[in-house]
Write an enzyme that holds these catalytic residues in place. Structure first.
Site, PDB file in Angstrom:
ATOM      1  N   PRO A  26       0.927  -1.264   0.116  1.00 55.35           N
ATOM      2  CG  PRO A  26      -0.022  -1.012   2.270  1.00 55.35           C
ATOM      3  CD  PRO A  26       0.789  -1.999   1.348  1.00 55.35           C
ATOM      4  CE  LYS A  27       3.007   7.598  -1.759  1.00 51.58           C
ATOM      5  NZ  LYS A  27       2.890   8.462  -0.740  1.00 51.58           N
TER       6      LYS A  27
END
Length: 76
Positions: A26-27
């Protein structure tokens, strides 16, 4: 002289299925950065090439302990 590789950029996909052995990350909010250590020289830059070392002296100090010819790409 060894140069820092180009960053891998995200690309849209049709579905969330991953191929066998695939992984995602995930960012989170933060800065995308590339770091390299070459002959004792540490380089920390954004994916667009902006020098980020002066803004993150604690990262520069820690990265200096990595082995020569190391390159990392991630979010900090």
């Amino acid at each position: 002289m060894w140069t820092l590789p180009e960053p891998m950029l995200a690309a849209p996909v049709a579905g969330p299925d991953l191929p066998p052995g695939g992984a995602v990350e995930p960012k989170w909010d933060g800065f995308r950065a590339l770091v390299s250590v070459d002959a004792g020289r540490v380089l920390l830059r954004s994916r667009r090439g902006t020098e980020m070392g002066p803004a993150f002296p604690e990262i520069m100090a820690g990265v200096g302990q990595l082995p020569d010819a190391t390159a990392l790409d991630g979010v900090m």
